[in-house]
Every structure is written in structure tokens, then in C-alpha cells.
Design a protein around this motif. Structure first.
Motif, mmCIF file in Angstrom:
data_model
loop_
_atom_site.group_PDB
_atom_site.id
_atom_site.type_symbol
_atom_site.label_atom_id
_atom_site.label_comp_id
_atom_site.label_asym_id
_atom_site.label_seq_id
_atom_site.Cartn_x
_atom_site.Cartn_y
_atom_site.Cartn_z
ATOM 1 N N PRO A 1 0.830 -1.221 0.000
ATOM 2 C CA PRO A 1 0.000 0.000 0.000
ATOM 3 C C PRO A 1 0.856 1.260 0.000
ATOM 4 C CG PRO A 1 -0.726 -1.573 1.677
ATOM 5 C CD PRO A 1 0.584 -2.062 1.168
ATOM 6 N N ARG A 2 0.360 2.312 -0.642
ATOM 7 C CA ARG A 2 1.122 3.545 -0.717
ATOM 8 C C ARG A 2 1.429 4.125 0.653
ATOM 9 N NH1 ARG A 2 -1.648 7.029 -5.690
ATOM 10 N NH2 ARG A 2 -1.078 5.581 -7.393
ATOM 11 N N GLU A 3 0.461 3.976 1.575
ATOM 12 C CA GLU A 3 0.635 4.582 2.891
ATOM 13 C C GLU A 3 1.439 3.706 3.845
ATOM 14 O OE1 GLU A 3 -3.174 2.193 2.977
ATOM 15 O OE2 GLU A 3 -2.107 3.522 1.574
ATOM 16 N N LYS B 1 4.349 2.024 5.801
ATOM 17 C CA LYS B 1 5.707 2.377 6.198
ATOM 18 C C LYS B 1 6.326 1.186 6.914
ATOM 19 C CE LYS B 1 4.825 7.346 6.700
ATOM 20 N NZ LYS B 1 4.865 8.513 7.627
#
Length: 368
Positions: free
Chosen positions: A206-208, A210
Motif C-alpha cells: 500500500p502507498r501509505e 511504512k
């Protein structure tokens, strides 16, 4: 054969029926007991057995196992009918408890056995297929796991122990592996059944997202977390849990762990976490003694926790005790209440005895 003949009670919750059988062979497993007593499923399906904690025990020695067993699927395991697919890899369905489940790698119009993880895809818990009989996995089979925060190995469900302790090596470049630390993701089992390779095409990052970064030591910041508290009232005597309030103009209520007898006066403690909707403000009293309680957050990896011993003026390592009632893997990253116990193997053992939310007063005043 030596010793007594064990009498084993088998409960069949679905049929509201129970039976008592004798275990004559001390080497037999519980699966053997079903077979020799004609208690296997008539339709040929696999009959699961579990103990009172929901742990799969089919392969456990019948003579040394529990006296009462349940003929039902264990917790986090479900026989599932796959009626449709959602995309090429996920099969949404429901388990025997009515929970919404999506199975990775399901095949339409077939029954499958799935281990249910704690991860959700939308509103569905994600599960992956395994066989309750050896071999439990097959090459090119798909599994769903969380990438560990350290190391290059993870664990799959093991029907022989009822736990996630079937070790597999993560076949992934170090740079890529570090980028997905902590990610729940799909992996494909390779030839030896003890290794898996990342399938980013099934679960793209996912882009978000971390990756996990190890936290640095707080250093002097820890000093600012010390608080003075007023008179304490005992909520629970054994193990000891108390309530109090911080002193000063901006007083707020706290739940207190520790040993009131070994803690110096006036009472001081360390604010380990502030309150939110599900937990109170939590303070660990200064002092160190066996039998005391402590608030701790279960580490994402391992079983070691450091507690400060003022007599030694240093942190000492304590080992979390794993149990069927409180399996550590179910509580990773969660605040719990533990009690310090002497342990013959680990010297200082920490046993989970409760959760802060059990003592949370809804609507109570907080410092937030």
C-alpha cells in the motif's frame, strides 16, 4: 502396557452428545482413539479435536493429554465451503461460527480447511489453506503472513501442535524484505515446504505503508514520564492492582501496577501509557519484587522484556511465559498486565494476568 487405563470423555457439541472411552495404548494419539472407537466422521471428513482453550490436539498423546476433549474445529481453524471467488485469488465465505472469511487460493465448489489469521481484508478475516493431515502444505500453495520485524524466518500453522510454529524461510532480497517489515502479505510455498517467496502481485505494498523502524531509546525523556501519586486504593488484591490519582494542580486518575509494599514513599511511578477510549492512564510503581504486577506492551518479536531493578540500578531481563490461555502471538503489540514470578528455567518469568481495559471506567476523567 503400564499404568492405569485412562478414561477419556469426548464431547460432540453439534450433536449435544458425549461419550467416555478407555485409552489402553499409552502410545496412541487422539486420532488413534477416534479410529479404534469408530468415532470418525461418517462422511469421511476430518474430525477436529480441541481442548478447552480451543487448541487443536488431534496429534497429542491420548494418555498424557486432557481428560475431556471437544470434537469441533479449534479456534482460528475453519472448514469452509468455497462458493465463489473475488478476483483470481481470494474466496469470500463464512466459517462455522458465521464470521466473514476470505480464503487465499480457494477453489470454487470445494471444501477447504483454512487457518484464520488476525488480518482483515475489508470486513473479512483472511485465512490460508492447509491440510489437517500430512503433508500439511504443498509446493506452490499460497499462505498469508506478517513479515517479521527482524530476521528472515516466519511461521505457519502447525496442526501437530495447534500453534503457528512451522518455521519457513522468507526467500526475498534483504533490501526488499526491509521495505515490507510488518506487512501482512501473500507468499508462495517453494519446493522444500520450509521456504516461501513473496507474491507482491497478490498483495501489492500500500502507498501509505511504512516499514517498521526500530525505536531509539528515549534517553532523558524517560525522566519526564515519572509521576507522583496520592493515596492508593486496592482494586484487586491478588495479583495486586490499584487505583490512585496524580498529585498537583492538574490531577488525573491512574490505574497502578506494582507492589505497594516494596515501593518507597511518597509513591512515585512511571506513566507508561496515557488513557484513550479503551484503557486508563497506566502507572508502574517504583520498586521491584516477585509477585508484583506490571503494565507492559508485548514485543512484536521474542519473549524478553526489561524491567528496572532499583536495587541493582539496572534493567534486568524477564521472560514472558507462553500459555494456551494467553498465547503471546495473539497479543503482539498490545498492552497487558503481567505478574513477576520466579521461574525454574527463566529465573524471572512474566505471566499474563489481565488487560488494562478490564479495569477501564467508561467516561472517567483523563489527562488527554
Amino acid at each position: 502396557m503400564t499404568g492405569e487405563v485412562k478414561q477419556l470423555t469426548i464431547l460432540f457439541p453439534d450433536a449435544d452428545f458425549s461419550t467416555v472411552v478407555a485409552v489402553h495404548d499409552e502410545s496412541s494419539t487422539l486420532n488413534d482413539v477416534l479410529r479404534t472407537n469408530g468415532l470418525q466422521s461418517r462422511d469421511g471428513s476430518y474430525r477436529f479435536l480441541c481442548d478447552s482453550h480451543g487448541l487443536m490436539i488431534n496429534y497429542q498423546n491420548a494418555h498424557s493429554g486432557p481428560d475431556v476433549i471437544r470434537a469441533e474445529p479449534p479456534r482460528n481453524v475453519a472448514p469452509i465451503w468455497v462458493g465463489r471467488m473475488q478476483g483470481p485469488y481470494f474466496a469470500p465465505s463464512q466459517d462455522h461460527l458465521g464470521r466473514d472469511i476470505t480464503v487465499l487460493g480457494g477453489v470454487v465448489d470445494t471444501f477447504t480447511t483454512a487457518y484464520i489469521t488476525s488480518w482483515k481484508r475489508g470486513e473479512h478475516l483472511v485465512g490460508y489453506q492447509f491440510s489437517p493431515q500430512p503433508p500439511y502444505y504443498s509446493a506452490q500453495g499460497l499462505v498469508f503472513l506478517q513479515v517479521p520485524l527482524k530476521g528472515v524466518t516466519s511461521n505457519l500453522y502447525n496442526p501437530e501442535t495447534g500453534r503457528c510454529d512451522h518455521k519457513v524461510k522468507l526467500e526475498c532480497e534483504k533490501e526488499q524484505l526491509d521495505e515490507i517489515r510488518g506487512l501482512w502479505s501473500a507468499w508462495e510455498i517453494t519446493g522444500g515446504l520450509h521456504a516461501v517467496k513473496f507474491r507482491g502481485d497478490i498483495t501489492p505494498i500500500p502507498r501509505e505503508f511504512k516499514p517498521y523502524q526500530p525505536k531509539t531509546r528515549p534517553g532523558n525523556r524517560a525522566q519526564s514520564r515519572h509521576v507522583k501519586i496520592g493515596e492508593i486504593s486496592t482494586v484487586q488484591l491478588d495479583p495486586p492492582i490499584h487505583r490512585s490519582r496524580t498529585t498537583g494542580p492538574n490531577s488525573w486518575p491512574v490505574l497502578v501496577c506494582g507492589s505497594a509494599q516494596s515501593s518507597p514513599s511518597p509513591k512515585r511511578g512511571v506513566l507508561v501509557a496515557k488513557s484513550n477510549q479503551s484503557r486508563p492512564n497506566m502507572v508502574n510503581l517504583e520498586g521491584f519484587s516477585y509477585g508484583m504486577t506490571q503494565f507492559i506492551k508485548i514485543p512484536e518479536q521474542g519473549r524478553t522484556v526489561a524491567l528496572y531493578n532499583p536495587m541493582m540500578k539496572d534493567n534486568v531481563e524477564c521472560t514472558l511465559i507462553n500459555s494456551d490461555e494467553h498465547p503471546l502471538d495473539d497479543y503482539r503489540g498490545r498492552w497487558v498486565i503481567v505478574q513477576l514470578k520466579r521461574h525454574t528455567r527463566y529465573k524471572r518469568g512474566l505471566r499474563i494476568v489481565g488487560f488494562p481495559g478490564d479495569f477501564h471506567k467508561k467516561g472517567s476523567r483523563s489527562n488527554e
